[in-house]
Design a protein around this motif. Structure first.
Motif, PDB file in Angstrom:
ATOM      1  N   ILE A 253      86.300  -3.854  75.803  1.00  0.00           N
ATOM      2  CA  ILE A 253      86.552  -4.875  76.234  1.00  0.00           C
ATOM      3  C   ILE A 253      88.410  -5.207  76.210  1.00  0.00           C
ATOM      4  N   ILE A 254      88.893  -4.618  75.072  1.00  0.00           N
ATOM      5  CA  ILE A 254      90.722  -4.394  75.152  1.00  0.00           C
ATOM      6  C   ILE A 254      91.182  -3.464  76.501  1.00  0.00           C
ATOM      7  N   GLN A 255      89.980  -3.086  76.993  1.00  0.00           N
ATOM      8  CA  GLN A 255      90.708  -2.077  78.456  1.00  0.00           C
ATOM      9  C   GLN A 255      90.403  -3.507  79.575  1.00  0.00           C
ATOM     10  N   THR A 256      89.242  -3.982  78.985  1.00  0.00           N
ATOM     11  CA  THR A 256      89.252  -5.153  80.458  1.00  0.00           C
ATOM     12  C   THR A 256      89.924  -6.388  80.089  1.00  0.00           C
ATOM     13  N   ILE A 257      90.601  -7.090  79.049  1.00  0.00           N
ATOM     14  CA  ILE A 257      91.454  -7.682  79.449  1.00  0.00           C
ATOM     15  C   ILE A 257      92.482  -6.944  79.481  1.00  0.00           C
ATOM     16  N   SER A 258      93.175  -5.970  79.274  1.00  0.00           N
ATOM     17  CA  SER A 258      94.242  -5.032  79.722  1.00  0.00           C
ATOM     18  C   SER A 258      94.600  -5.464  80.840  1.00  0.00           C
ATOM     19  N   ALA A 259      93.741  -4.420  81.714  1.00  0.00           N
ATOM     20  CA  ALA A 259      93.687  -4.397  82.865  1.00  0.00           C
ATOM     21  C   ALA A 259      93.703  -5.900  83.669  1.00  0.00           C
ATOM     22  N   ALA A 260      92.863  -7.015  83.058  1.00  0.00           N
ATOM     23  CA  ALA A 260      93.005  -8.209  83.938  1.00  0.00           C
ATOM     24  C   ALA A 260      94.765  -8.582  83.605  1.00  0.00           C
TER      25      ALA A 260
END
Length: 325
Positions: free
Chosen positions: A265-272
């Protein structure tokens, strides 16, 4: 009958083994529902502004809904406590910023741990600070101000938006580096401090650059608290040029999640966030609002938060700053 029985068992076993895979593939993608970005201040400030730009373009990047939730009060600890206790599922995020890193030193007894209960996700933007003085003060440069303050200990005053606010920390950093005695005058917000600086009730203010740029001719900026000059204030020397190379203060804005939030989830938000800051519309909105886009991913954001925590916590302790809430 026996072969048929065995075939039936094999078929059932195959179906049973496939069930977890089907369940996994049908699990709802993140985010499953609207995501809250919790801001520790009332609507209208720079932190709130950056959060709303982030919400709009994170939503566009993820095809989901992000909303801003304002929870002001108690030096930001009301919002921080709320997020720290939220479920670690990425549905509640915290709008992290410079002053959040001083909370642990400023308020020793908290219901949460500012260092351990949050996971930095990304840094989104920053607003460099500028030291300005009332135009009637008989100084033209930062060196003049330092000399004047040393010759008149305790005579000058600087304002802030309250104890532990960004301008307060910035003012104490200046005092420490310049080795001067200037009185601190806290206000209930930076707006009243700015008005009193214009009126001559206080002498100095270290505040966000966009505020100063809009008041050209009414205040005298002496130095940008940054290694390089700013495009919006091209004639104002940077801190190293002005003689104080360590006078670096920039309020930054980022996202953090409760401890235990899955790395996926952290990586998903960061990528967004990275995608959002590549959107020309998002960049233009931030710049127009006085914030400079600045993307940092999870690892760099963690290092940034750790560095800022060490810097401002040490200053709070050495300056003897006490919280007044």
């Amino acid at each position: 009958m026996i072969p048929s029985f065995r075939a039936g068992r094999c078929a059932l076993l195959a179906i049973a083994m496939a069930l977890p895979l089907v369940a996994f593939s049908q699990a709802p993608a993140y985010p499953a529902r609207p995501v809250s970005i919790v801001v520790p201040y009332s609507p209208g400030g720079t932190t709130d502004f950056v959060a709303r730009v982030a919400a709009t373009y994170l939503g566009a990047a993820t095809k989901a809904t992000f909303i801003v939730e304002n929870r002001p009060g108690a030096s930001g600890t009301i919002a921080m406590a709320y997020v720290a206790k939220a479920a670690p599922d990425g549905q509640v995020l915290y709008m992290n910023e410079m002053t959040s890193t001083a909370v642990g030193a400023l308020i020793p007894k908290l219901s949460f741990d500012p260092d351990k209960d949050f996971i930095p996700i990304a840094i989104l933007a920053e607003t460099p600070y500028v030291l300005v003085v009332n135009e009637k003060l008989p100084v033209r440069t930062l060196a003049d101000l330092i000399a004047y303050a040393r010759a008149n200990p305790g005579k000058l005053s600087y304002g802030s938006g309250g104890v532990g606010s960004g301008p307060h920390l910035a003012g104490e950093l200046f005092k420490s580096l310049a080795q001067v005695d200037i009185r601190h005058v806290p206000y209930k917000g930076s707006g009243p401090a700015l008005q009193d600086l214009l009126g001559g009730q206080i002498d100095v203010l270290v505040t966000a650059a966009p505020t100063v740029a809009s008041l050209a001719g009414k205040l005298r900026p002496l130095a940008v608290a940054k290694p390089k000059r700013l495009g919006i204030l091209p004639d104002v020397p940077a801190a190293p040029e002005a003689g104080l190379p360590d006078f670096v203060v920039s309020n930054w804005f980022g996202l953090a999640a409760p401890r235990g939030t899955p790395d996926k989830i952290i990586q998903t938000i960061s990528a967004a966030a990275d995608q959002a800051l590549k959107n020309p519309e998002a960049v233009q909105k931030l710049v127009t609002g006085g914030a400079e886009p600045l993307y940092m991913g999870p690892e760099d954001a963690r290092r940034k938060v750790a560095s800022e925590t060490a810097k401002w916590s040490a200053l709070v302790k050495s300056a003897g700053i006490k919280n007044d809430n």
